[in-house]
Design an enzyme around this catalytic site. Structure first.
Site, PDB file in Angstrom:
ATOM      1  N   ASP A 364      -6.982  -4.449  -2.834  1.00 19.52           N
ATOM      2  CA  ASP A 364      -7.330  -4.032  -4.195  1.00 19.52           C
ATOM      3  C   ASP A 364      -7.770  -5.218  -5.061  1.00 19.52           C
ATOM      4  OD1 ASP A 364      -7.480  -2.581  -6.499  1.00 19.52           O
ATOM      5  OD2 ASP A 364      -5.383  -1.920  -6.490  1.00 19.52           O
ATOM      6  N   LYS A 473      -9.380   0.207   4.453  1.00 24.39           N
ATOM      7  CA  LYS A 473      -8.043   0.702   4.087  1.00 24.39           C
ATOM      8  C   LYS A 473      -8.245   1.694   2.947  1.00 24.39           C
ATOM      9  CE  LYS A 473      -3.552  -0.858   2.328  1.00 24.39           C
ATOM     10  NZ  LYS A 473      -2.808  -2.012   1.836  1.00 24.39           N
ATOM     11  N   TRP A 474      -7.874   2.933   3.187  1.00 26.53           N
ATOM     12  CA  TRP A 474      -8.156   4.040   2.248  1.00 26.53           C
ATOM     13  C   TRP A 474      -6.859   4.417   1.537  1.00 26.53           C
ATOM     14  CZ3 TRP A 474     -12.773   7.344   2.431  1.00 26.53           C
ATOM     15  CH2 TRP A 474     -12.688   8.484   1.620  1.00 26.53           C
ATOM     16  N   ASP A 475      -6.749   4.021   0.299  1.00 28.55           N
ATOM     17  CA  ASP A 475      -5.495   4.182  -0.443  1.00 28.55           C
ATOM     18  C   ASP A 475      -5.531   5.425  -1.331  1.00 28.55           C
ATOM     19  OD1 ASP A 475      -2.974   3.471  -1.326  1.00 28.55           O
ATOM     20  OD2 ASP A 475      -3.531   1.441  -1.921  1.00 28.55           O
ATOM     21  N   ASP A 545       5.034   0.945   1.745  1.00 24.64           N
ATOM     22  CA  ASP A 545       4.886  -0.257   0.924  1.00 24.64           C
ATOM     23  C   ASP A 545       6.122  -1.138   1.030  1.00 24.64           C
ATOM     24  OD1 ASP A 545       2.342  -0.149   0.028  1.00 24.64           O
ATOM     25  OD2 ASP A 545       2.799   0.693  -1.941  1.00 24.64           O
TER      26      ASP A 545
HETATM   27  C1  DGJ Z   1      -0.679   0.561  -2.564  1.00 22.63           C
HETATM   28  C2  DGJ Z   1      -0.758   0.125  -1.124  1.00 22.63           C
HETATM   29  O1  DGJ Z   1       0.214   0.752  -0.361  1.00 22.63           O
HETATM   30  C3  DGJ Z   1      -0.670  -1.384  -1.058  1.00 22.63           C
HETATM   31  O2  DGJ Z   1      -0.633  -1.802   0.263  1.00 22.63           O
HETATM   32  C4  DGJ Z   1      -1.830  -1.961  -1.790  1.00 22.63           C
HETATM   33  O3  DGJ Z   1      -3.018  -1.624  -1.116  1.00 22.63           O
HETATM   34  C5  DGJ Z   1      -1.849  -1.459  -3.220  1.00 22.63           C
HETATM   35  N1  DGJ Z   1      -1.766  -0.022  -3.292  1.00 22.63           N
HETATM   36  C6  DGJ Z   1      -3.082  -1.901  -3.917  1.00 22.63           C
HETATM   37  O4  DGJ Z   1      -3.189  -1.392  -5.175  1.00 22.63           O
END
Ligand code: DGJ
Length: 725
Positions: A364, A473-475, A545
């Site tokens: 991010d 990486k798709w958040d 996380d």
């Molecule tokens: C939540 C994700 O789980 C983290 O690994 C990271 O990518 C943050 N968002 C970034 O805002």
């Protein structure tokens, strides 16, 4: 053929290698569930049906006597309106307000393989499929109930197609994927509950009379409850005992319930959550439910998991990487958070040279004006304040150091402070003029709106098509509230959640096809969307996380109940850990992370020389054991939910190689003589254990075990096995 119809008894037998599911036609062509369990001969199981009149169990129209009641009948796809007071699988509303249905057998077809589910993720390559067409003669509505068999894995995939053949519009208010009536009430329900940074914790409670359920109403499968439940006998352990289990290939609102009725039978159901859901079906349109995946075993929870793992490994997802080892990734999130620029990233990238890491993933903060989490989601253009030469200079730097490049996106979201929101406030899910909720200062884009889908296809293609990106990486960092779509008419508002899901799947399908070389890693504040629907498009998910190795024991153990280990991303992070402030040995962090799709979530510049050198050993070891993680059978040996330690192992399909770890949580004052008993080996073979430099028999390792060394808090051991003869 594993599906047999016996016309004399009007019975269907669905046989997998070790299980049978049996149902027959009863009286006026109702479906009578007769058996689901260990494989049996094709006997006449209609003899099992109890027939005795029961007060207040009504008799359906034309019932031959007072003993015939749908309230007493175990059935396969129950509906509302005919006297079965238990939870239905299907409910509809006709234009005249009637909600009454009576589904009876009309016809059936046995097909080779399995038809695709249009627009929905699904298993492929089934051995065969039974399509059972049921009809409500009064209205003309039809339900096609589908069973696809995966013989080797002892798995049956189920879905239903609701066909509006009534000639007028109707509204579906509940359409579940599967319903199973079990003639027992002595089971325990196992589920996976959690929160952000504590996902998929094990829950096991005895069933009681009434309904118990797990569900999501959040617009995503969620951290809170995973779309999975198992009903296990009281004495079922990891290694032995009966278990009926189900999961859903779906990422949105779901429900899984077990209803124990007054006659001690248990109705086990799953599908789209009927909460705040309805779907208007025009004449001749069909509504297709997501696919449910069901398995039965009498060999315990570990076998249940292996059945799920095997079917997902071999039959879920069309991405190129489905059964290949995944790249070893280094991600900069916990190394820098939002505080990075080109120079800082160059430092990290340069430091990775020669360490055996495959891919650098920029997390991010690389786009719009994004220097914190309050702005810019939706503006997928490079943040030139931080990266004046764009992504190209970072990509080139990666390549100079032998790394591929990956990039973070959160496509489904929009910040109020973004150009996208300023231009299209109506593209966010909320009701104009009404105050709305935010989560992490952001709103959810209304993917039920086709214009949003088109925007995202373009915005993401623009970046992916013009850069050498091999990993995404798709958040997704908040759930849906204020569920209102400016793009839908009033009568279709309750369709918003499912339409969102269908268009999200369409977007992912588009990207998988346009960019087949890009591996997408799912993420939702960690593991908030760890489900088989997402895994169809994104073969692995950031598991949590919480990157603390000790917390991860429970999270990864719980996740493994349903999902294969290579679907979990696990990284070595810094110590003290950022979420728990816990100090753990480097090698323990490595062993836990290597039990999944492996990588690093730390600043390599902050490591000692020895630690950096150790990365070379770790990546070399991981490259050796990665095939085991991908193809091997996974065995849970010691549960962190029950013991002071945790152990698991991988065994190659030919039983020649294995990798096991044991991690001590808190150490014990008086050192017990603990042993670790392995599993899945050839009892008669001899194995060399690298770490012990010794040779052991398979039966010795499985039945007598290994003597565990004395381990203090958070210490661990690993065993790498190779068969000698
Ligand atoms: C939540 C994700 O789980 C983290 O690994 C990271 O990518 C943050 N968002 C970034 O805002």
């Amino acid at each position: 053929m594993p599906i047999t119809y016996v016309p004399e008894t009007r019975t269907f037998f669905l046989d997998t290698e070790n299980t049978s599911l049996v149902f027959g036609l009863y009286d006026h062509d109702y479906i009578h569930s007769q058996y689901w369990g260990r494989r049996i001969h094709h006997a006449d199981l209609s003899r099992l049906l109890r027939v005795c009149a029961s007060g207040f169990s009504p008799n359906y129209p034309g019932a031959p006597d007072r003993e015939h009641s749908l309230d007493l009948l175990p059935t396969e796809y129950p509906v509302y309106g005919g006297g079965d007071y238990r939870s239905p699988a299907l409910q509809v509303e006709f234009p005249d307000g009637s909600r009454l249905l009576d589904l009876k057998y009309k016809s059936h077809a046995i097909l080779d393989g399995k038809p695709a589910l249009p627009g929905l993720p699904h298993l492929d390559g089934a051995d065969c499929t039974l399509e059972l067409t049921l009809c409500d003669e009064y209205s003309g509505l039809e339900a096609v109930v589908c069973y696809s068999l995966f013989e080797k894995q002892d798995v049956i995939a189920r879905s239903a197609r609701i066909l509006n053949k009534t000639g007028a519009p109707l509204t579906v208010t509940r359409a579940l994927s599967a319903s199973v009536d079990l003639p027992r009430a002595d089971l325990e329900m196992i589920g996976l509950y959690g929160t952000h940074i504590r996902e998929r914790q094990l829950d096991r409670t005895p069933l009681r009379h009434g309904i118990q359920s797990v569900e999501s109403r959040r617009g995503a499968s969620s951290h809170q409850h995973n779309p999975f439940a198992a009903l296990a006998a009281k004495d079922t352990t990891e290694q032995a005992g009966e278990v009926y289990a189900a999961t859903l290939i779906y990422s949105g609102n779901f429900v899984i319930s077990a209803e124990v009725d007054c006659f001690n039978s248990t109705r086990f159901q799953l599908g789209i959550n009927p909460f705040d859901f309805s779907w208007r079906l025009e004449p001749d349109e069909a509504f297709v439910t997501p696919e449910a995946v069901l398995t039965y075993t009498d060999r315990g929870l570990n076998r249940m998991s292996q059945n799920f793992h095997n079917v997902f490994k071999h039959h879920l997802g069309h991405t190129e990487i489905r059964n290949k080892p995944r790249p070893i990734v280094i991600n900069n999130w916990e190394a820098t958070y939002f505080d990075f620029d080109e120079e800082k990233l160059f430092g990290i990238i340069d430091c990775c040279k020669g360490l055996g890491i495959d891919t650098f993933v920029l997390d991010d903060g690389w786009f719009g004006q994004r220097n914190n989490d309050c702005c810019s989601l939706g503006d997928w253009v490079v943040n030139t304040g931080k990266l004046p030469r764009g992504l190209d200079s970072i990509i080139e730097r990666c390549e100079q150091n032998g790394l591929s490049f990956g990039l973070w996106f959160e496509p489904e979201m929009v910040s109020e402070d973004s150009d996208l929101y300023r231009a299209h406030p109506d593209w966010a899910i909320h009701k104009e003029g009404r105050p709305f909720c935010t989560g992490r200062s952001q709103l959810v884009l209304d993917l039920a709106n086709p214009a949003v889908l088109e925007y995202l296809k373009k915005a993401l293609s623009a970046i992916l098509g013009s850069h050498r990106i091999s990993y995404v990486k798709w958040d997704m960092n908040r759930h849906i509230t204020d569920a209102y779509s400016a793009a839908l008419p009033a009568c279709r508002q309750p369709e918003i959640y499912h339409r969102y899901m269908l268009n999200l799947y369409a977007l992912l399908d588009f990207l998988n096809r346009e960019f087949p070389h890009v591996t997408i890693e799912g993420c939702s504040g960690g593991g908030g969307r760890f489900d088989a629907g997402m895994l169809y498009y994104m073969p692995q998910t950031w598991t949590s996380d919480d990157s603390d190795a000790i917390e991860r024991l429970k999270i990864q153990y719980g996740t493994s109940l349903v999902y294969p280990p290579q679907c979990m991303t696990a990284h070595i992070s810094a110590s003290p850990n950022h979420q728990m402030n816990r100090v753990t040995p480097y090698v323990t962090r490595a062993r836990v992370a290597m039990s999944a799709s492996f990588g690093y979530e730390l600043n390599p510049l902050h490591l000692t020389d020895e630690e950096r050198a150790e990365i070379r050993n770790q990546t070399a070891l991981y490259k050796r054991i990665a095939p085991l993680v991908v193809e091997g059978d996974f065995y849970r040996l010691i549960s962190p939910f029950e013991a002071d330690g945790c152990a698991w192992m991988f065994v190659s399909p030919d039983r020649r190689r294995a990798f096991a770890i044991y991690v001590q949580k808190l150490s014990k004052p008086a050192w017990p003589q603990d042993r670790l008993r392995l599993q899945g080996l050839d009892p008669d073979a001899r194995y060399r254990i690298e770490e012990l430099d010794g040779v052991f028999y398979g039966d010795e390792l499985m039945y007598a075990g290994l003597a565990l060394p004395r381990l203090f808090d958070f210490e661990s051991v690993s065993y790498t096995l190779e068969r000698l003869d």
